[in-house]
Write a protein that holds these residues in place. Sequence first.
Motif, PDB file in Angstrom:
ATOM      1  N   UNK A  18       1.015  -9.559   5.556  1.00 51.75           N
ATOM      2  CA  UNK A  18       0.519  -9.379   6.760  1.00 51.75           C
ATOM      3  C   UNK A  18       0.985  -8.577   7.637  1.00 51.75           C
ATOM      4  N   UNK A  19       2.287  -8.433   7.735  1.00 51.88           N
ATOM      5  CA  UNK A  19       3.250  -7.832   8.585  1.00 51.88           C
ATOM      6  C   UNK A  19       2.819  -6.016   8.277  1.00 51.88           C
ATOM      7  N   UNK A  20       2.613  -5.813   6.961  1.00 50.77           N
ATOM      8  CA  UNK A  20       2.292  -4.485   6.439  1.00 50.77           C
ATOM      9  C   UNK A  20       0.985  -4.066   6.856  1.00 50.77           C
ATOM     10  N   UNK A  21       0.052  -4.924   6.589  1.00 50.28           N
ATOM     11  CA  UNK A  21      -1.446  -4.695   7.047  1.00 50.28           C
ATOM     12  C   UNK A  21      -1.477  -4.551   8.483  1.00 50.28           C
ATOM     13  N   UNK A  22      -0.870  -5.395   9.512  1.00 46.33           N
ATOM     14  CA  UNK A  22      -0.817  -5.111  10.776  1.00 46.33           C
ATOM     15  C   UNK A  22      -0.426  -3.404  11.090  1.00 46.33           C
ATOM     16  N   UNK A  23       0.827  -3.231  10.561  1.00 46.98           N
ATOM     17  CA  UNK A  23       1.617  -1.908  11.012  1.00 46.98           C
ATOM     18  C   UNK A  23       0.540  -0.791  10.298  1.00 46.98           C
ATOM     19  N   UNK A  24      -0.185  -1.118   9.340  1.00 49.45           N
ATOM     20  CA  UNK A  24      -1.100   0.026   8.705  1.00 49.45           C
ATOM     21  C   UNK A  24      -2.478   0.175   9.703  1.00 49.45           C
TER      22      UNK A  24
END
Length: 332
Positions: A18-24
């Motif tokens: 989720x953190x990575x998706x948000x940052x992308x």
Amino acid sequence: MNKALVTGATGFIGTQLCERLLSAGYQVRATVRKTSNQERLIKLGVETVPCDLASECPTPQQLDGITHVFHLAGLTTSPNLEKLRSVNVTGTANLAKAVASLSNPPKIIHVSSIAASGPGKRDQVRSSNESPKPVSNYGRSKLEGEQAIAAIADRTSVSIVRPGLVFGPGDHEGLRIAKPIARVGIHMTPGFRTPPLSVIYVHDLVDILMRTAKQGCKLPSASSADLKGRGIYIAAASEHPTYRKWGQMIGAALQRKMIAWPIFPNVARVVGLVAQAIGSGTLHYDKIREALVPSWAYFDPQLETDLGFQPSATVTDQLADTIAWYRQEKML
């Protein structure tokens, strides 16, 4: 804008995804059970919606606008095959049914396990091109879950990722191995010749999932998918430490002398049966069955050829980062 639905988002891998998706730049929605701790997801800015996949399908409203589904929800350990199936098979089938009913269904990235592929022979390195032959109840339930999601491969794009042993910052399961080494310098091993492992650092696994969503191959149509080869990725490093060597690597990262304490295979089986009988939780006969195979070594060249993936560091350095996180969090 891409909008992702993540199941299993409160778990070790799911939260970091989720953190990575948000940052992308993705908008992220997560299905959560009523008993789940949603605090971290809410702080991240993830939209949470109530849904227990084992007993219900996501609603059209919950899937509205979703372009990608990352299906991580699953039960990782239980001695009971039907309990495993209730989550890993029925839960996946409920998700598949809901997605297939949409007029414009999202792409699905289904996170399974190498347990679904099954072990290999000694001195053999397997790949995703070989037919799956699970040996444990957990592996069978994960393969049946793959079959449930593959059934809608003619309706939407479906890719399957089978991780090996996942480790890294945030991993609490790894403490079960690290703590005895840190405290008394002992690493219990089932048998004297432990199998080579397939391991994957959590940040590398998240990278593989992101790349699969963007450019991964999809399964063939439901009628021809045989759950090997195209559309299936084995998430594992090229290094294959044995379980004994894994303990030595943890000891080195801890700067602690480590002694391997092998248990005769038949004794290990009895321990698994006794632990199962008294309801110990994570230790039971199914896990002993997985531990006593000749090899769990996998390597998938598709990670590089299809996805352009390269590991972020050596397994030794990644394990050192994991131990440093344990110490930072005062777990060791």
